[in-house]
Scaffold this motif. Sequence first.
Motif, PDB file in Angstrom:
ATOM      1  N   VAL A  13     -52.371  62.840  21.034  1.00 35.35           N
ATOM      2  CA  VAL A  13     -53.737  62.370  20.911  1.00 35.35           C
ATOM      3  C   VAL A  13     -54.510  63.402  20.440  1.00 35.35           C
ATOM      4  N   GLY A  14     -53.760  64.374  19.510  1.00 33.56           N
ATOM      5  CA  GLY A  14     -54.412  65.215  18.425  1.00 33.56           C
ATOM      6  C   GLY A  14     -54.559  66.575  19.160  1.00 33.56           C
ATOM      7  N   ASP A  15     -53.966  67.057  19.953  1.00 33.16           N
ATOM      8  CA  ASP A  15     -54.375  68.353  20.626  1.00 33.16           C
ATOM      9  C   ASP A  15     -53.774  69.483  19.877  1.00 33.16           C
ATOM     10  N   VAL A  16     -54.214  70.574  19.532  1.00 34.12           N
ATOM     11  CA  VAL A  16     -53.730  71.719  19.157  1.00 34.12           C
ATOM     12  C   VAL A  16     -53.617  73.088  19.866  1.00 34.12           C
ATOM     13  N   ALA A  17     -53.962  72.646  21.347  1.00 36.35           N
ATOM     14  CA  ALA A  17     -53.957  73.622  22.359  1.00 36.35           C
ATOM     15  C   ALA A  17     -53.682  72.947  23.443  1.00 36.35           C
ATOM     16  N   SER A  18     -52.954  73.833  24.467  1.00 29.79           N
ATOM     17  CA  SER A  18     -52.660  73.147  25.911  1.00 29.79           C
ATOM     18  C   SER A  18     -52.376  74.358  26.615  1.00 29.79           C
ATOM     19  N   THR A  19     -52.446  74.240  27.944  1.00 26.62           N
ATOM     20  CA  THR A  19     -51.965  74.942  28.971  1.00 26.62           C
ATOM     21  C   THR A  19     -50.800  74.278  29.899  1.00 26.62           C
ATOM     22  N   GLY A  20     -49.687  75.117  29.983  1.00 25.10           N
ATOM     23  CA  GLY A  20     -48.727  74.619  31.102  1.00 25.10           C
ATOM     24  C   GLY A  20     -47.899  75.636  31.789  1.00 25.10           C
ATOM     25  N   ARG A  21     -47.168  75.292  32.747  1.00 22.16           N
ATOM     26  CA  ARG A  21     -46.506  76.271  33.402  1.00 22.16           C
ATOM     27  C   ARG A  21     -45.041  76.031  33.305  1.00 22.16           C
ATOM     28  N   ILE A  22     -44.165  77.242  33.046  1.00 25.91           N
ATOM     29  CA  ILE A  22     -42.923  77.479  32.790  1.00 25.91           C
ATOM     30  C   ILE A  22     -42.074  76.636  33.879  1.00 25.91           C
ATOM     31  N   VAL A  23     -41.352  75.668  33.638  1.00 27.08           N
ATOM     32  CA  VAL A  23     -40.482  75.066  34.434  1.00 27.08           C
ATOM     33  C   VAL A  23     -38.985  75.318  34.302  1.00 27.08           C
ATOM     34  N   HIS A  24     -38.367  75.903  33.036  1.00 24.26           N
ATOM     35  CA  HIS A  24     -36.984  76.296  32.826  1.00 24.26           C
ATOM     36  C   HIS A  24     -37.229  77.303  31.655  1.00 24.26           C
ATOM     37  N   ILE A  25     -36.226  78.263  31.567  1.00 22.87           N
ATOM     38  CA  ILE A  25     -35.903  79.148  30.564  1.00 22.87           C
ATOM     39  C   ILE A  25     -34.512  79.246  30.351  1.00 22.87           C
ATOM     40  N   ALA A  26     -34.181  78.898  28.899  1.00 27.40           N
ATOM     41  CA  ALA A  26     -32.602  79.075  28.807  1.00 27.40           C
ATOM     42  C   ALA A  26     -32.735  80.121  27.483  1.00 27.40           C
ATOM     43  N   ASP A  27     -31.351  80.587  27.473  1.00 26.90           N
ATOM     44  CA  ASP A  27     -31.186  81.322  26.345  1.00 26.90           C
ATOM     45  C   ASP A  27     -30.919  80.507  24.938  1.00 26.90           C
ATOM     46  N   GLY A  28     -31.577  81.227  23.949  1.00 26.89           N
ATOM     47  CA  GLY A  28     -31.083  80.464  22.613  1.00 26.89           C
ATOM     48  C   GLY A  28     -30.136  81.188  21.855  1.00 26.89           C
ATOM     49  N   THR A  29     -30.392  81.481  20.508  1.00 19.86           N
ATOM     50  CA  THR A  29     -29.307  82.021  19.635  1.00 19.86           C
ATOM     51  C   THR A  29     -30.017  83.385  19.242  1.00 19.86           C
ATOM     52  N   ALA A  30     -29.198  84.290  19.125  1.00 19.87           N
ATOM     53  CA  ALA A  30     -29.369  85.783  18.621  1.00 19.87           C
ATOM     54  C   ALA A  30     -30.834  86.287  19.725  1.00 19.87           C
ATOM     55  N   GLY A  31     -30.605  86.315  20.682  1.00 14.77           N
ATOM     56  CA  GLY A  31     -31.645  86.787  21.610  1.00 14.77           C
ATOM     57  C   GLY A  31     -32.688  86.222  21.880  1.00 14.77           C
TER      58      GLY A  31
END
Length: 288
Positions: A13-31
């Motif tokens: 809908v064209g939004d360039v800003a939002s607020t949300g809550r963290i529901v999951h955190i995963a490890d990516g590459t290189a820290g």
Amino acid sequence: MSEITETVVTFSVGDVASTGRIVHIADGTAGQKIVVLDTTAAHPVDSAWPDQGADRGSLTVDGSTLALLDVVVCATDGSGFFAGSDIPVKKGAEGWTFVVGHVTETDAALTLGTEVAVEIDPAYRRALSAGHTACHLASLALNVALADDWTKAVAADGRGVANFDGEAIASSRIEEFGSTDVYRLGKSLKKRGFDKARLLAETDAVAAAVNAQLAEWVGSGVAVDIRREGDTLIARRFWESALPGGAASIPCGGTHVRSLSELAAISVTLDASEDGTELTMRTTAVAS
């Protein structure tokens, strides 16, 4: 693994800003960390069809601003979490949940439930949106220019015209104010009834016809709409516009301008490979 629900996305809908809550955190590459929010305005790249790349921007968590290094489609079946090309199933597969992963690099202690503000680079989003809308219009105009070059009935595009783009597309890449699309002109296309002889012999004339059609459509300044069947990442979305000569509807998960009045011009060049097996269309959009 805690239960993860489908991400609510607002980029459509064209939004360039939002607020949300963290529901999951995963490890990516290189820290790096992959942060999943319940709601986001960030548009992710989809490894299955990576035509439009990820948004640029930042995350603000507990007063700290983190660079948004990438935005990717992720998925879980409840027992494992997969990002990008590691996802082993197609989007929408039964028993799988698809979400937006925000890739960042931080030593901060991110915690579930924390509120995160997402800020997207509006200039870069606008440039990609212009390029994506131009890409759709160029494909529709190319279909019109080649409509008489079929010897068999073929599936129609979103305007009811023989869909060369849909039948021949090999790859599509959305760029800032433009796109590059590559079409296969091989034996399978011939079997489906496309006669490529005129296209190869009169490539410049075909491009001129495409550009004339694009000039007419851009000059109309008609609105562009994104029709949504839901607000989650995997909900079907359609790019739609009441173009002169016939309204168009194309399934699309990307971002777009709101009106063709935002564009001053769209033009294409067409280049056939030396062996006549590929056609490359490069599209350029100019902002109004």
